[in-house]
Design a protein around this motif. Sequence first.
Motif, PDB file in Angstrom:
ATOM      1  N   MET A 172      29.087  43.427 -29.475  1.00  0.00           N
ATOM      2  CA  MET A 172      28.948  43.940 -30.836  1.00  0.00           C
ATOM      3  C   MET A 172      28.662  42.804 -31.802  1.00  0.00           C
ATOM      4  SD  MET A 172      31.871  46.888 -31.092  1.00  0.00           S
ATOM      5  CE  MET A 172      31.867  48.258 -29.924  1.00  0.00           C
ATOM      6  N   GLN A 173      27.891  43.117 -32.834  1.00  0.00           N
ATOM      7  CA  GLN A 173      27.536  42.099 -33.824  1.00  0.00           C
ATOM      8  C   GLN A 173      28.711  41.802 -34.730  1.00  0.00           C
ATOM      9  OE1 GLN A 173      23.985  43.043 -35.930  1.00  0.00           O
ATOM     10  NE2 GLN A 173      23.896  41.110 -37.044  1.00  0.00           N
ATOM     11  N   LEU A 203      31.132  30.135 -31.098  1.00  0.00           N
ATOM     12  CA  LEU A 203      29.886  30.637 -31.683  1.00  0.00           C
ATOM     13  C   LEU A 203      29.681  32.110 -31.352  1.00  0.00           C
ATOM     14  CD1 LEU A 203      27.486  27.617 -31.044  1.00  0.00           C
ATOM     15  CD2 LEU A 203      28.512  28.316 -33.218  1.00  0.00           C
ATOM     16  N   LYS A 204      30.052  32.513 -30.149  1.00  0.00           N
ATOM     17  CA  LYS A 204      29.915  33.916 -29.772  1.00  0.00           C
ATOM     18  C   LYS A 204      30.890  34.783 -30.544  1.00  0.00           C
ATOM     19  CE  LYS A 204      28.628  37.503 -27.347  1.00  0.00           C
ATOM     20  NZ  LYS A 204      27.327  38.143 -27.611  1.00  0.00           N
ATOM     21  N   ALA A 205      32.106  34.288 -30.740  1.00  0.00           N
ATOM     22  CA  ALA A 205      33.154  35.080 -31.397  1.00  0.00           C
ATOM     23  C   ALA A 205      32.999  35.115 -32.909  1.00  0.00           C
ATOM     24  CB  ALA A 205      34.524  34.528 -31.023  1.00  0.00           C
ATOM     25  N   GLU A 214      35.651  51.015 -33.685  1.00  0.00           N
ATOM     26  CA  GLU A 214      36.908  50.956 -34.439  1.00  0.00           C
ATOM     27  C   GLU A 214      37.874  49.945 -33.829  1.00  0.00           C
ATOM     28  OE1 GLU A 214      35.511  53.677 -33.321  1.00  0.00           O
ATOM     29  OE2 GLU A 214      34.848  54.696 -35.154  1.00  0.00           O
ATOM     30  N   GLU A 215      37.878  49.828 -32.508  1.00  0.00           N
ATOM     31  CA  GLU A 215      38.743  48.859 -31.842  1.00  0.00           C
ATOM     32  C   GLU A 215      38.317  47.435 -32.181  1.00  0.00           C
ATOM     33  OE1 GLU A 215      39.893  51.370 -27.797  1.00  0.00           O
ATOM     34  OE2 GLU A 215      38.080  50.140 -27.840  1.00  0.00           O
ATOM     35  N   TYR A 216      37.014  47.223 -32.163  1.00  0.00           N
ATOM     36  CA  TYR A 216      36.485  45.901 -32.504  1.00  0.00           C
ATOM     37  C   TYR A 216      36.819  45.541 -33.949  1.00  0.00           C
ATOM     38  CZ  TYR A 216      33.007  42.202 -33.253  1.00  0.00           C
ATOM     39  OH  TYR A 216      32.392  41.021 -33.565  1.00  0.00           O
TER      40      TYR A 216
END
Length: 316
Positions: free
Chosen positions: A113-114, A14-16, A76-78
């Motif tokens: 991050m969202q 759920l978090k991911a 950008e990494e995310y």
Amino acid sequence: MSKCVNCIRMLVLLKARGFMTRADLARELDTNIRNIGVYREELENAGYKIISTTGKFGGYKLEQSTLFPVLGLHREEYQSLIEAMNYMSSHQDFLMLHQYQHAMDKILATTNMQKVDGGVYVTSSTQLMNPTLKNFIMNMDRARKDHFAVDIKYKGMHSQTFERIRIHPYEILNDKGSYYCLAYSLKAKDFRNFKFSEERMKEVQLTNTRFERDRDFKLEKHIGEQGIMQNEVYEIDVLLHDEQALLISEKMIGIHPVGEWIDDTTYHLKTLMEGKIATLQFLLSCGNKIEIKEPMILKAELKEIVEDMLKQYHPK
């Protein structure tokens, strides 16, 4: 798995991934859909706020304020991780896709991050791996890592029968959706590529005999620049016309391609291509919209192929 384990895994999912339906959660956790409601109650009793929606496509979403250990990822990494996950999920020939998705879930669950949408990738048309071949690959890779010789029952490209061969596996390679083992063949006394396919490989048996890997081994000495096989390289010089010119100008054809527009409908391409069959296939695919300047030897062979094709359509 135990209730505790599935509760933790559900929390990570759920978090991911953000919102997930009950059916999606049940599939990922390999459990009955009725258990998802039980896991939600357990998590809420532990202090996690889970937002619920009802209806046919109802599901759960973790409250954004839920605390997790946070990775210091840049935007950008995310985004690159999201793109990579979407891309890899479209390639069914990736043997460890399921494990990869679980690993990415754990990473994405530790960022504040969202959730954002990644690119859309068309699912690869490659068929799912045959379980027997998958087992062959995993066993071969195990032998490769532990340096054990392997006995295989194999039929070469130009052979009519299967034969038993002992090999020393060096690398497991994937090319265009197919898997190969680059190995030293004790029969040929040289390195060979052995393809994992139902038509070519029947048995893979690990032995108790260890081998010492050649310290001077370099992978690039045994494969081509654009594929598994080391093939003859052809210098291609062609003129392409009309819609074919536009299509080819948008692609990376061959090795180090150089192209320029001669006029609005003519595209001049120079490139290197590996392998006679692949080169002929490319030239034939352009139909009557191509003028071949080089290599002349393939132009002559292509003419013979076309003439033979015409004879089949217009027999005497």
